[in-house]
Design a protein around this motif. Structure first.
Motif: not given
Length: 833
Positions: A723-724, A753-756, A799-800, A830-833
């Motif tokens: 995920i980016h 780190g996530l947005e609706p 949205r990441a 969750i890992l967002i890179e």
């Protein structure tokens, strides 16, 4: 003036859009004195100044409210001018200015302009809605150059404890707060800081992002809450036993609680109802309190009155319970939506169902009035007199006064009066009944004569299927009585009875039940038994729910679940006298009442009749149900129990909660089924929470990344792809319910780190479910008013937004009407890179 959503343009110099022509003399001078000038400081108190930095000293913007002003009552001067004085907010964005002018003779005009607030050098942080303890996050900001020259400089991130303004950069591992930037005219540069959120150190973070060069500077301050990564989890174990049954239960989660070193018990509660049949009796006030004066509802008031009087007079033990209910003031008369607030995933006030709870609570509180025998006798006479006034000269009844007499309404009243007679309750005046039966005969005969006319015209044949739903209902309602028929009616009756023997299959479960009873009462036992055998072959048997049928529910009177189940109880009780099957069907009816609120007087009347008329009299059972936890018998002598139902609730001290209390044994000596639940609440780190699926309500959550391909969007599990920031994620939630339920709340936590994407709350329909979706900062909430039995899948997008390693929390679902039915997903990162 209000901020225009999505605008990140603007600054201290204001650009006013072209002004539209309005009423002469109505001029906006709101922003003229701001054109090209330095922004006036906010009038609100500023926080203590940050430590000094290199010149030029930046001004930290803190007033970031989205509305600048609302002035609803302004008057012009003699020249028609209005001067607006206000302090501009400090957000760098686009604003909407709207004005509405009105004259004394009601001439009006409307004007709308756009205003931008901007600076030559702007810094715009992209902060999350919240931080969560033990997360790693990359906090980003954008520095923009709106000048006509290159701007190079340094940016710094400063972190403070919002409660005392102490620096906490070290706590958040902000080891490299200074970042250099280079920007060309009209372009931006990205700033990023790698942070590690500490565990239990600060409740909220005040951050400052400051950018400065040799000539320009800008800074912004805001506050972000810090959430704990520990969550209060509620797990439940429904405890349902049949009559004369001893059953052992294992609460797996509680039994394994000793395996986690981070789990901390919060509470353990047990509630139990030894005689749920009384819940049906508590529904009777709904029949009495229905506000509308339609004929059906007036009769149901009479039905409730006479039914309660009959039950009380025939059974002294039941009458004693009624007397106790007159003065009761406890949770017994609360709506199920209001009970056990501390065990529910959402406060009632946060749901769309406050009014439903209030209505049910008022209904239950009126139960003491209903069972005042003197009052009932008086009101019964008044209601029956009103029914006599409603009856037309031909014997029919209209829905409301002044309307044409209706066939269905009259047949419904004839059917219901037959129910009362089956219960041994005589009407005060048989003339009303006789006239109503004659009206039904005449209406059915008219249908038959129209059919004969079509046959004479060779448009149809008598041997074809002419068995309408209204005719089936007539046969059933008329079968309660032996009132003499004339020759024409008798001919018509025999024709449709023969039609019933031939064409009963495929008419629907409710109609087939009515046919079986009509044939049985007409003396045609063999075809009636054949219909019952067919119905039994199509039924479903569940250990907990008993016997029930699956069919497509609809809005017609013959497509309703409660009325259909009540009809089946009547059929099996009268045609085959299958006592065991009747008890199993009554069990389904009670279990339905456990998770749903009977909403119509027709459904309530049918259910109460079915429970009281058929099988054993469950209301008289009042022996204590033995309950053992961890091999220790529970002493119930100290509990305050509700009269009738035997309901009680108890809580065990935290220090006495043991894992072996997950072994539960229940011995029910009564004929009536009993039920209850154990509620266990504990604190645990989100990532260590296991999936909970020990109730009939189960959920499963999965996260997917939406990838565009030449064939369109494709979903790929986040376990199989990276995920980016900027990626679109799809949350997929699968719900499984083994019975119909009402008033369900689903809460889906999300990572910081996530947005609706869906930010507007609204009602939606997806995957066979209607629900209200409400987006909040920490989670997305779904309120489902009704869910039929089955499996449902629905999705919503996220949205990441930030790089980092995040706890994504858990998803919980609970029936607010019966909180013992709940489920939650497992914790995940969750890992967002």
């Amino acid at each position: 003036m209000k901020r225009r959503t999505g605008g990140l343009e603007g600054g201290l110099a204001m650009e006013q859009a072209e002004e539209k022509n309005a009423i002469a003399g109505f001029q906006e001078r709101a922003f003229d004195n701001f054109m090209g000038e330095e922004m006036e400081p906010p009038r609100t108190a500023e926080p203590p100044p940050p430590p000094p930095v290199n010149s030029p000293s930046p001004k930290i913007r803190t007033n970031l409210k989205e509305t600048v002003f609302f002035m609803p009552n302004l008057k012009t001067d003699e020249d028609g001018n209005i001067i607006l004085k206000f302090t501009m907010n400090e957000a760098l964005t686009k604003w909407r200015f709207m004005g509405f002018a009105l004259t004394k003779d009601l001439k009006f005009a409307f004007t709308e302009n756009e205003v931008r607030t901007q600076k030559d050098l702007m810094v715009m942080p992209n902060a999350p809605r919240f931080f969560r303890e033990n997360d790693r996050i990359v906090l980003t900001a954008k520095v923009s150059n709106l000048s006509d020259k290159n701007i190079n400089g340094n940016a710094i991130l400063k972190l403070f404890d919002a409660t005392n303004r102490k620096s906490i950069d070290n706590l958040f591992k902000n080891t490299s707060p200074n970042i250099s930037f280079k920007t060309k005219p009209g372009q931006s540069d990205l700033l990023a800081w790698d942070l590690k959120v500490p565990d239990g150190k600060v409740p909220a973070v005040a951050f400052q992002v400051i950018a400065q060069s040799d000539k320009f500077s800008d800074g912004e301050e805001n506050i972000v809450p810090v959430l704990t990564d520990r969550i209060l989890v509620t797990e439940t174990k429904p405890l349902a036993v049949r009559g004369k049954e001893k059953k052992d239960f294992v609460f797996e989660g509680l039994k394994k609680s000793g395996q986690s070193s981070t789990l901390k018990n919060h509470s353990l509660k047990l509630e139990f109802t030894s005689n749920p049949a009384w819940y049906a009796v508590q529904s009777l006030p709904y029949l009495m309190e229905y506000p509308h004066e339609c004929t059906e509802q007036i009769f149901n008031k009479y039905y409730a009155n006479t039914l309660a009087s009959s039950v009380a007079n025939k059974h002294p033990k039941i009458k004693n319970v009624f007397e106790k209910w007159k003065n009761i003031d406890s949770d017994a008369l609360k709506s199920n939506l209001s009970k056990n607030a501390e065990l529910k995933s959402a406060l009632l006030e946060e749901t769309p169902w406050v009014l439903a709870a209030q209505n049910e609570e008022i209904q239950k509180k009126n139960i003491g009035l209903l069972f005042d025998l003197n009052r009932m006798a008086k009101e019964s006479k008044q209601i029956f007199a009103k029914l006599e006034q409603r009856q037309s000269s031909n014997g029919g009844f209209s829905w409301f006064p002044g309307g044409q007499p209706g066939r269905y309404i009259t047949q419904y009243l004839v059917e219901s009066m037959g129910h009362l007679q089956h219960l041994g309750i005589d009407l005060p005046n048989s003339t009303l009944l006789n006239k109503a039966v004659k009206f039904c005969d005449a209406q059915a005969l008219e249908e038959y004569q129209k059919l004969l006319k079509l046959v004479r015209e060779n448009k149809t044949k008598l041997s074809d299927d002419h068995l309408s739903r209204n005719m089936i209902h007539y046969l059933y309602a008329r079968s309660f009585y032996t009132i003499k028929m004339n020759d024409s009616v008798k001919e018509m009756w025999e024709y449709y009875i023969n039609q019933s023997k031939t064409y009963w299959l495929g008419k629907g479960i409710y109609a087939e039940g009515m046919i079986a009873l009509a044939l049985h009462r007409a003396g045609d036992k063999k075809p009636a038994i054949a219909i019952v055998e067919s119905l039994k072959e199509r039924s479903f048997t569940h250990e907990e729910l008993g016997i029930y049928w699956k069919f497509n529910y609809g809005y017609f009177w013959y497509q309703l679940p409660i009325e259909t189940q009540a009809m089946m109880i009547e059929v099996f009780g009268e045609v085959t006298q299958d006592a065991q099957a009747v008890d199993d069907m009554k069990l389904w009816l009670l279990k339905n009442k456990q998770t749903t609120h009977w909403k119509t007087t027709k459904a309530t009347a049918a259910a109460v009749y079915a429970l009281l008329m058929n099988g054993d009299n469950w209301l008289e059972d009042d022996q204590e149900v033995e309950i053992s936890l961890g091999g220790q018998k529970l002493d119930q002598s100290k509990f305050q129990k509700e009269p009738g139902t035997g309901y009680f609730k108890t809580e065990f001290p935290t220090e006495k909660i043991q894992a072996d209390m997950g072994n539960i044994s229940i011995n029910n000596p009564n004929n009536v089924p009993a039920w209850g639940a154990m509620y266990w609440q504990y604190f645990e780190q989100m990532d260590k929470v296991d999936i909970f699926e020990e109730t009939p309500l189960k959920i499963k959550k999965e996260l997917y990344k939406e990838i565009n391909s030449d064939k369109g969007p494709v979903l790929k599990s986040i376990k199989e792809t990276k995920i980016h920031p900027g990626d679109k994620l799809i949350v997929r939630i699968e719900i499984r319910a083994d019975r119909p339920m009402e008033y369900l709340h689903l809460k889906d936590l999300r990572a910081s780190g996530l947005e609706p994407i869906n930010v507007l709350s609204r009602y939606k329909w997806q995957g066979g479910l209607g629900y209200y979706e409400s987006t909040k900062d920490l989670a997305t909430h779904f309120f489902i008013s009704y869910i039929p039995q089955g499996t449902y899948v629905f999705e919503y997008p996220l949205r990441a937004n930030h790089k980092g390693d995040f706890s994504n929390g858990i998803t919980t679902m609970q029936c607010m009407y019966a909180p013992e039915f709940s489920s939650h997903s497992e914790g995940m990162r969750i890992l967002i890179e």
